[in-house]
Design a protein around this motif. Sequence first.
Motif, PDB file in Angstrom:
ATOM      1  N   PHE A 182       6.335  19.404   0.333  1.00  0.00           N
ATOM      2  CA  PHE A 182       5.928  20.731   1.046  1.00  0.00           C
ATOM      3  C   PHE A 182       4.244  20.478   1.272  1.00  0.00           C
ATOM      4  N   ASN A 183       3.924  20.552   2.508  1.00  0.00           N
ATOM      5  CA  ASN A 183       2.661  20.256   2.777  1.00  0.00           C
ATOM      6  C   ASN A 183       1.921  21.581   3.476  1.00  0.00           C
ATOM      7  N   ILE A 184       0.711  21.690   3.448  1.00  0.00           N
ATOM      8  CA  ILE A 184      -0.110  22.845   3.592  1.00  0.00           C
ATOM      9  C   ILE A 184      -0.938  22.409   4.895  1.00  0.00           C
ATOM     10  N   ASN A 185      -0.225  23.115   5.937  1.00  0.00           N
ATOM     11  CA  ASN A 185      -0.892  22.911   7.337  1.00  0.00           C
ATOM     12  C   ASN A 185      -1.708  24.203   7.840  1.00  0.00           C
ATOM     13  N   THR A 186      -1.119  25.424   7.099  1.00  0.00           N
ATOM     14  CA  THR A 186      -1.902  26.747   7.581  1.00  0.00           C
ATOM     15  C   THR A 186      -2.405  27.444   6.514  1.00  0.00           C
ATOM     16  N   SER A 199      13.367  14.136   2.414  1.00  0.00           N
ATOM     17  CA  SER A 199      13.857  15.114   1.674  1.00  0.00           C
ATOM     18  C   SER A 199      14.304  16.334   2.492  1.00  0.00           C
ATOM     19  N   GLY A 200      14.952  17.424   2.033  1.00  0.00           N
ATOM     20  CA  GLY A 200      15.526  18.536   2.924  1.00  0.00           C
ATOM     21  C   GLY A 200      15.887  18.277   4.366  1.00  0.00           C
ATOM     22  N   GLY A 201      16.400  17.015   4.491  1.00  0.00           N
ATOM     23  CA  GLY A 201      16.917  16.559   5.915  1.00  0.00           C
ATOM     24  C   GLY A 201      15.912  16.219   6.759  1.00  0.00           C
ATOM     25  N   ARG A 202      14.495  15.955   6.110  1.00  0.00           N
ATOM     26  CA  ARG A 202      13.436  15.625   7.139  1.00  0.00           C
ATOM     27  C   ARG A 202      12.825  14.392   6.537  1.00  0.00           C
ATOM     28  N   VAL A 203      12.413  13.413   7.321  1.00  0.00           N
ATOM     29  CA  VAL A 203      11.763  12.225   6.942  1.00  0.00           C
ATOM     30  C   VAL A 203      10.358  12.347   6.953  1.00  0.00           C
ATOM     31  N   HIS A 204       9.646  11.799   5.881  1.00  0.00           N
ATOM     32  CA  HIS A 204       8.327  11.788   5.854  1.00  0.00           C
ATOM     33  C   HIS A 204       7.585  10.565   5.885  1.00  0.00           C
ATOM     34  N   PRO A 205       7.166  10.064   7.182  1.00  0.00           N
ATOM     35  CA  PRO A 205       6.529   8.878   7.403  1.00  0.00           C
ATOM     36  C   PRO A 205       5.163   8.585   6.824  1.00  0.00           C
ATOM     37  N   VAL A 206       4.571   9.587   6.492  1.00  0.00           N
ATOM     38  CA  VAL A 206       3.048   9.518   5.839  1.00  0.00           C
ATOM     39  C   VAL A 206       3.341   9.491   4.569  1.00  0.00           C
ATOM     40  N   VAL A 209       0.900  -1.044   0.092  1.00  0.00           N
ATOM     41  CA  VAL A 209       0.048   0.051   0.046  1.00  0.00           C
ATOM     42  C   VAL A 209       0.912   1.231  -0.133  1.00  0.00           C
ATOM     43  N   ALA A 210       0.555   2.025  -0.795  1.00  0.00           N
ATOM     44  CA  ALA A 210       1.238   3.621  -0.761  1.00  0.00           C
ATOM     45  C   ALA A 210       0.306   4.468  -0.061  1.00  0.00           C
ATOM     46  N   LEU A 211       1.035   5.217   0.730  1.00  0.00           N
ATOM     47  CA  LEU A 211       0.404   6.393   1.670  1.00  0.00           C
ATOM     48  C   LEU A 211       0.821   7.724   1.309  1.00  0.00           C
ATOM     49  N   VAL A 212      -0.085   8.679   0.962  1.00  0.00           N
ATOM     50  CA  VAL A 212       0.522  10.174   0.936  1.00  0.00           C
ATOM     51  C   VAL A 212      -0.595  10.807   1.527  1.00  0.00           C
ATOM     52  N   PRO A 213      -0.244  11.916   2.128  1.00  0.00           N
ATOM     53  CA  PRO A 213      -1.139  13.002   2.579  1.00  0.00           C
ATOM     54  C   PRO A 213      -1.874  13.850   1.478  1.00  0.00           C
ATOM     55  N   VAL A 214      -3.060  14.250   1.755  1.00  0.00           N
ATOM     56  CA  VAL A 214      -3.851  15.036   0.858  1.00  0.00           C
ATOM     57  C   VAL A 214      -3.228  16.603   0.713  1.00  0.00           C
ATOM     58  N   ASP A 215      -2.350  16.816   1.578  1.00  0.00           N
ATOM     59  CA  ASP A 215      -2.186  18.255   1.761  1.00  0.00           C
ATOM     60  C   ASP A 215      -0.686  18.446   1.123  1.00  0.00           C
ATOM     61  N   ALA A 216      -0.110  17.633   0.145  1.00  0.00           N
ATOM     62  CA  ALA A 216       1.200  17.548  -0.532  1.00  0.00           C
ATOM     63  C   ALA A 216       1.044  17.956  -1.974  1.00  0.00           C
ATOM     64  N   PRO A 217       0.819  19.087  -2.588  1.00  0.00           N
ATOM     65  CA  PRO A 217       0.354  19.146  -3.808  1.00  0.00           C
ATOM     66  C   PRO A 217       1.528  19.099  -4.954  1.00  0.00           C
ATOM     67  N   PHE A 218       2.717  18.830  -4.479  1.00  0.00           N
ATOM     68  CA  PHE A 218       3.770  18.897  -5.233  1.00  0.00           C
ATOM     69  C   PHE A 218       4.343  17.418  -5.520  1.00  0.00           C
ATOM     70  N   LEU A 219       3.625  16.510  -4.925  1.00  0.00           N
ATOM     71  CA  LEU A 219       4.277  15.036  -4.928  1.00  0.00           C
ATOM     72  C   LEU A 219       5.106  14.603  -6.120  1.00  0.00           C
ATOM     73  N   PRO A 220       6.273  14.111  -6.076  1.00  0.00           N
ATOM     74  CA  PRO A 220       7.188  13.738  -7.304  1.00  0.00           C
ATOM     75  C   PRO A 220       6.323  12.920  -8.173  1.00  0.00           C
ATOM     76  N   THR A 221       6.432  13.018  -9.541  1.00  0.00           N
ATOM     77  CA  THR A 221       5.760  12.111 -10.271  1.00  0.00           C
ATOM     78  C   THR A 221       6.318  10.698 -10.615  1.00  0.00           C
ATOM     79  N   VAL A 236      12.294  20.062  -6.250  1.00  0.00           N
ATOM     80  CA  VAL A 236      12.037  20.130  -7.475  1.00  0.00           C
ATOM     81  C   VAL A 236      12.270  21.752  -7.737  1.00  0.00           C
ATOM     82  N   ARG A 237      12.423  21.641  -9.091  1.00  0.00           N
ATOM     83  CA  ARG A 237      12.821  23.060  -9.503  1.00  0.00           C
ATOM     84  C   ARG A 237      11.440  23.812  -9.983  1.00  0.00           C
ATOM     85  N   ILE A 238      10.627  24.930  -9.526  1.00  0.00           N
ATOM     86  CA  ILE A 238       9.554  25.289  -9.953  1.00  0.00           C
ATOM     87  C   ILE A 238       9.948  26.975 -10.108  1.00  0.00           C
TER      88      ILE A 238
END
Length: 191
Positions: free
Chosen positions: A161-165, A102-109, A72-84, A150-152
Amino acid sequence: MRLSGTPLLDHVLARLRPQADPIALNADADDPRLRTYALPILSDSTADRRGPLAGLAAALRWARDSLQCDRVALVPVDAPFLPTDCLERLLAGGSAISIAASGGRVHPVVGCFSTTLLDDLEDHLGRAERTSVMAWVDRHAPDIVVFDPVRIGSRDVDPFFNINTQDDLAAAAAILAADPSAAAPLSGRGR
């Protein structure tokens, strides 16, 4: 929440659909906003909603029992730039769990999980303790898959990048405004 006029869920689905099939949502099955997506809704496996781990348990059970899938793959709904290539890279590992960093952080979700972990996870959730996703993940020696920014437009952006606020939402909108091509092509609801 809407990002540049489009629900965040649509942004995430647009990135996932080329990578995964089938896709399900872990959410409250009674939420009328989700009916238009025509996706299975997996309610938390525990009545007291123990966060992402309860959602993962529901997904593992669905994959194992209904689909006869082993991952099963798990991703959050608040991460709009997920890698393809997110799921392809996560699935390349040989461990029962592969999670993104990424960026020195682990993203367990953001990860791939073996359905063989379901019994252990349900046992863990059955105890009164409430632990972080990472505390449970660490017990299983996960593969850590590191993703570059990613270069944008003219800037590097964390692919998770996730959106919490509201400030995060404004920052994501500014990223898309600087380079509209960074938005995943939206394939429409319910498809």
